[in-house]
Design a protein around this motif. Structure first.
Motif, PDB file in Angstrom:
ATOM      1  N   ARG A 163       0.842  -1.219   0.000  1.00 49.37           N
ATOM      2  CA  ARG A 163       0.000   0.000   0.000  1.00 49.37           C
ATOM      3  C   ARG A 163       0.862   1.248   0.000  1.00 49.37           C
ATOM      4  NH1 ARG A 163      -4.041  -2.761   3.381  1.00 49.37           N
ATOM      5  NH2 ARG A 163      -3.064  -1.969   5.267  1.00 49.37           N
ATOM      6  N   PHE A 188       0.468   3.952  -2.905  1.00 56.74           N
ATOM      7  CA  PHE A 188       0.035   5.335  -2.666  1.00 56.74           C
ATOM      8  C   PHE A 188       1.129   6.350  -2.984  1.00 56.74           C
ATOM      9  CE2 PHE A 188      -3.211   3.254   0.103  1.00 56.74           C
ATOM     10  CZ  PHE A 188      -4.283   3.625  -0.679  1.00 56.74           C
ATOM     11  N   ILE A 231      -0.206  12.473  -8.981  1.00 57.78           N
ATOM     12  CA  ILE A 231      -1.028  13.673  -8.756  1.00 57.78           C
ATOM     13  C   ILE A 231      -0.153  14.919  -8.786  1.00 57.78           C
ATOM     14  CG2 ILE A 231      -2.551  14.869  -7.131  1.00 57.78           C
ATOM     15  CD1 ILE A 231      -3.283  12.123  -5.982  1.00 57.78           C
ATOM     16  N   LEU A 232       1.000  14.818  -8.137  1.00 59.20           N
ATOM     17  CA  LEU A 232       1.932  15.944  -8.070  1.00 59.20           C
ATOM     18  C   LEU A 232       2.380  16.356  -9.479  1.00 59.20           C
ATOM     19  CD1 LEU A 232       2.763  17.026  -5.299  1.00 59.20           C
ATOM     20  CD2 LEU A 232       4.985  15.976  -5.625  1.00 59.20           C
ATOM     21  N   VAL A 289      -0.312  33.903 -14.290  1.00 58.55           N
ATOM     22  CA  VAL A 289       0.279  35.195 -13.913  1.00 58.55           C
ATOM     23  C   VAL A 289      -0.800  36.258 -13.960  1.00 58.55           C
ATOM     24  CG1 VAL A 289       2.635  34.667 -14.597  1.00 58.55           C
ATOM     25  CG2 VAL A 289       1.092  35.696 -16.251  1.00 58.55           C
ATOM     26  N   TYR A 290      -0.815  37.107 -12.914  1.00 55.16           N
ATOM     27  CA  TYR A 290      -1.882  38.092 -12.811  1.00 55.16           C
ATOM     28  C   TYR A 290      -1.598  39.295 -13.709  1.00 55.16           C
ATOM     29  CZ  TYR A 290      -5.615  40.804 -10.691  1.00 55.16           C
ATOM     30  OH  TYR A 290      -6.756  41.517 -10.486  1.00 55.16           O
ATOM     31  N   LEU A 306      -5.074   5.361   4.935  1.00 53.69           N
ATOM     32  CA  LEU A 306      -5.081   4.476   3.769  1.00 53.69           C
ATOM     33  C   LEU A 306      -4.052   3.358   3.913  1.00 53.69           C
ATOM     34  CD1 LEU A 306      -5.555   6.936   0.788  1.00 53.69           C
ATOM     35  CD2 LEU A 306      -7.224   5.407   1.800  1.00 53.69           C
ATOM     36  N   ILE A 307      -2.913   3.675   4.512  1.00 52.45           N
ATOM     37  CA  ILE A 307      -1.855   2.666   4.576  1.00 52.45           C
ATOM     38  C   ILE A 307      -2.072   1.696   5.735  1.00 52.45           C
ATOM     39  CG2 ILE A 307       0.619   2.330   4.994  1.00 52.45           C
ATOM     40  CD1 ILE A 307       1.088   4.826   3.278  1.00 52.45           C
ATOM     41  N   TRP A 318      -8.573  37.418  -9.504  1.00 52.11           N
ATOM     42  CA  TRP A 318      -8.273  36.002  -9.801  1.00 52.11           C
ATOM     43  C   TRP A 318      -6.767  35.822  -9.921  1.00 52.11           C
ATOM     44  CZ3 TRP A 318     -11.834  32.569  -8.869  1.00 52.11           C
ATOM     45  CH2 TRP A 318     -13.183  32.925  -8.988  1.00 52.11           C
ATOM     46  N   ASP A 319      -6.044  36.191  -8.904  1.00 53.13           N
ATOM     47  CA  ASP A 319      -4.607  35.946  -8.948  1.00 53.13           C
ATOM     48  C   ASP A 319      -4.316  34.591  -8.308  1.00 53.13           C
ATOM     49  OD1 ASP A 319      -4.454  36.319  -6.203  1.00 53.13           O
ATOM     50  OD2 ASP A 319      -2.722  37.639  -6.304  1.00 53.13           O
ATOM     51  N   ILE A 339      -5.751  13.862   0.196  1.00 52.82           N
ATOM     52  CA  ILE A 339      -4.420  13.686  -0.387  1.00 52.82           C
ATOM     53  C   ILE A 339      -4.305  14.427  -1.713  1.00 52.82           C
ATOM     54  CG2 ILE A 339      -2.861  11.966  -1.386  1.00 52.82           C
ATOM     55  CD1 ILE A 339      -3.856  10.099   0.925  1.00 52.82           C
ATOM     56  N   ILE A 340      -5.390  14.439  -2.496  1.00 56.26           N
ATOM     57  CA  ILE A 340      -5.361  15.229  -3.735  1.00 56.26           C
ATOM     58  C   ILE A 340      -5.253  16.716  -3.375  1.00 56.26           C
ATOM     59  CG2 ILE A 340      -6.657  15.898  -5.808  1.00 56.26           C
ATOM     60  CD1 ILE A 340      -7.916  13.094  -5.761  1.00 56.26           C
ATOM     61  N   VAL A 396      -3.982  18.201  -0.819  1.00 54.09           N
ATOM     62  CA  VAL A 396      -2.772  18.679  -0.145  1.00 54.09           C
ATOM     63  C   VAL A 396      -1.729  19.183  -1.153  1.00 54.09           C
ATOM     64  CG1 VAL A 396      -1.348  16.596   0.026  1.00 54.09           C
ATOM     65  CG2 VAL A 396      -1.366  18.236   1.883  1.00 54.09           C
ATOM     66  N   VAL A 397      -1.841  18.733  -2.396  1.00 52.62           N
ATOM     67  CA  VAL A 397      -0.939  19.229  -3.445  1.00 52.62           C
ATOM     68  C   VAL A 397      -1.092  20.746  -3.588  1.00 52.62           C
ATOM     69  CG1 VAL A 397      -0.403  19.062  -5.904  1.00 52.62           C
ATOM     70  CG2 VAL A 397      -1.010  17.020  -4.631  1.00 52.62           C
ATOM     71  N   VAL A 438       1.240  25.064  -3.388  1.00 52.27           N
ATOM     72  CA  VAL A 438       0.884  26.031  -4.435  1.00 52.27           C
ATOM     73  C   VAL A 438       0.426  27.339  -3.784  1.00 52.27           C
ATOM     74  CG1 VAL A 438      -0.669  26.546  -6.358  1.00 52.27           C
ATOM     75  CG2 VAL A 438       0.273  24.246  -6.105  1.00 52.27           C
ATOM     76  N   TRP A 453       6.202  32.186  -7.218  1.00 50.44           N
ATOM     77  CA  TRP A 453       6.296  31.555  -8.532  1.00 50.44           C
ATOM     78  C   TRP A 453       5.727  32.430  -9.651  1.00 50.44           C
ATOM     79  CZ3 TRP A 453       4.152  26.115  -6.749  1.00 50.44           C
ATOM     80  CH2 TRP A 453       5.168  25.455  -6.027  1.00 50.44           C
ATOM     81  N   TRP A 454       4.649  33.124  -9.345  1.00 51.59           N
ATOM     82  CA  TRP A 454       3.992  33.917 -10.389  1.00 51.59           C
ATOM     83  C   TRP A 454       3.829  35.355  -9.925  1.00 51.59           C
ATOM     84  CZ3 TRP A 454       1.142  29.384  -8.683  1.00 51.59           C
ATOM     85  CH2 TRP A 454       1.385  28.255  -9.474  1.00 51.59           C
TER      86      TRP A 454
END
Lengths: 140, 234
Positions: A9, A13, A20-21, A36-37, B78-79, B121-122, B159-160, B162-163, B167, B174-175
Motif C-alpha cells: 500500500r 500510494f 497527482i503531483l 500570472v496576474y 489508507l496505509i 483572480w490571482d 491527499i489530492i 494537499v498538493v 501552491v 512563482w507567479w
C-alpha cells in the motif's frame, strides 16, 4: 517491520501521490500564461504580437511621472528596465502613489502606451509603524 | 500499534479538556485582540486597515496547517487502515473550513480599501478558494458517502487537495500576483516590524486554541455517536 500488504500500500500510494503531483505541475505549467496576474513593461516589449484583448501590466509608478488633467491621469509604470506610459480616467485607489506598486488593467495602444480601464494598487510586504518609516527615511 | 489512541481512553481525557482549553482560549484571544486593535501601531501606508491582517494571516495559516494535518492522517488511514485517525481527521475539518472562509472574507474586506478591488483572480487568492472548496468536498463527502467507504473517499480527497498547499504557499513567489509576498520569513529577514509581529503571533495561538476547542467538541460528539451505536470498539 510492516506486513507485506502495508508495504504494498505504501508503494501504491506513493506512486499515486507522485502522479497527482506531476499532473498538477504540468497543468500549472501549461496554464502559466493565465496564472500570472500581470505582465511587466519588459514583457510588453518582447510580446510576439500586440493583442486587442484586455491585459494587466504591473510594476512601480515612476517617480515624478504622475500628471493629472481635467480628463485623465497619466503616469509611467516601470520595472526599472523598461517603462510604459499609462492613461486612465476614473477613480484611483488610496494607496496609489509614486514609487509604489501598481497593476493597470486595460488595452495596449502600442508597445509604449497603455489605456487603463482599472487601476489597482499593489501593496508590498513591508509592514511598519509611521515612526519607523520616518526614521528609515531620515537615515537615507 | 496505536493502542494509546483507543477511543475510551481518549474520551476520558478529551471530555474534561474542553473547558480548560476554552478558558485558555478566552484569555489568549483577549490579550491578542487588545494588542491587535489598540496597542499595536498603525501602518505607515495602510493606516488602521493593517489590523485586518491580525485575523487574516492567522486564519490562513491555521486553515493550511489543519489541511496538511488531515492529509497526513489520511495517508496513514489508507496505509495502516487506522480508524481512530479517520475520526480525528473528520473532527479537524470544520474549524479548518471556517478559517479558510475567514481568510478569504477578511482578505476581501482588506483588498477593497488597499488594492481597490474586492476580488482578483490571482494565483494566491484562487488557490486559497480551491482550498476552501476542498474542505467543503471533504466535509460533504463524510456526510453523503456510506460509512463503509467514507474514510477511504475522504482520505483520497485530502491527499489530492494537499498538493494545493505548497501552491498556495509559493504562489506569490512563482507567479506575479496582486497579493504581496510573505512578510514573515524563516530563512531571510522578515519585513514586518516587531510591534506588529507580536499581536500576529498571539492571535495565531488564539486561533490554534479555537481550532483545538472545536476539534475536541466535534471529536467527543463522534465518540458519543459510536458509543450510542453500542459498539465497544471502532
Amino acid at each position: 517491520m510492516y506486513g507485506k500488504k502495508v508495504k504494498l500500500r505504501i508503494f501504491f500510494f506513493s506512486i499515486i501521490f507522485l502522479a497527482i503531483l506531476l499532473t498538477t505541475f504540468l497543468i500549472l505549467k501549461s496554464l502559466e500564461e493565465n496564472v500570472v496576474y500581470f505582465i511587466s513593461p519588459s514583457d510588453v516589449k518582447v510580446l510576439p504580437e500586440l493583442s486587442k484583448k484586455k491585459i494587466r501590466i504591473g510594476g512601480m509608478v515612476k517617480k515624478d511621472s504622475i500628471e493629472t488633467n481635467a480628463k485623465e491621469i497619466l503616469f509611467i509604470i516601470t520595472d526599472y528596465k523598461s517603462e510604459i506610459k499609462v492613461s486612465f480616467s476614473g477613480s484611483i485607489p488610496n494607496l496609489f502613489a509614486e514609487e509604489k506598486g501598481v497593476v493597470a488593467e486595460g488595452f495596449l495602444k502600442d508597445r509604449n502606451y497603455f489605456t487603463a480601464k482599472k487601476i489597482l494598487a499593489k501593496h508590498d510586504e513591508n509592514y511598519m509603524p509611521p515612526e519607523v518609516k520616518k526614521a528609515l527615511e531620515s537615515k537615507k | 500499534m496505536f493502542n494509546i489512541f483507543s477511543p475510551s481512553k481518549i474520551f476520558s481525557i478529551t471530555s474534561r479538556a474542553t473547558k480548560y482549553v476554552f478558558a485558555i482560549f478566552i484569555l489568549i484571544i483577549s490579550v491578542g485582540l487588545i494588542e491587535a486593535l489598540f496597542l499595536s501601531p498603525k501602518d505607515y501606508i495602510q493606516s488602521d486597515s493593517v489590523r485586518i491582517m491580525y485575523v487574516h494571516v492567522p486564519a490562513a495559516w491555521i486553515s493550511l496547517g489543519i489541511f496538511s494535518l488531515i492529509a497526513l492522517l489520511s495517508i496513514s488511514i489508507l496505509i495502516f487502515k487506522n480508524k481512530t485517525f479517520s475520526l480525528i481527521a473528520k473532527s479537524l475539518a470544520p474549524s479548518g473550513f471556517i478559517f479558510s472562509i475567514i481568510a478569504l472574507v477578511t482578505g476581501s474586506i482588506w483588498g477593497k480599501p488597499t488594492w481597490g478591488t474586492w476580488w482578483a483572480w490571482d494565483a494566491r487568492i484562487t488557490s486559497m478558494l480551491i482550498l476552501g472548496l476542498f474542505y467543503l468536498m471533504y466535509i460533504v463527502a463524510w456526510r453523503v458517502i456510506s460509512p463503509n467507504n467514507a474514510n477511504k473517499v475522504t482520505s483520497i480527497i485530502a491527499i489530492i487537495g494537499v498538493v494545493n498547499i505548497p501552491v498556495i504557499k509559493f504562489s506569490v513567489d512563482w507567479w506575479s500576483t496582486l497579493h504581496q509576498p510573505s512578510s514573515i520569513n524563516i530563512l531571510s529577514k522578515s519585513t514586518i516590524h516587531h510591534s506588529m509581529l507580536v499581536p500576529l503571533i498571539i492571535m495565531t495561538a488564539a486561533f490554534a486554541l479555537f481550532s483545538l476547542l472545536i476539534f475536541l467538541m466535534k471529536y467527543n460528539t463522534e465518540l458519543i455517536k459510536i458509543k450510542n451505536k453500542g459498539l465497544d470498539r471502532l
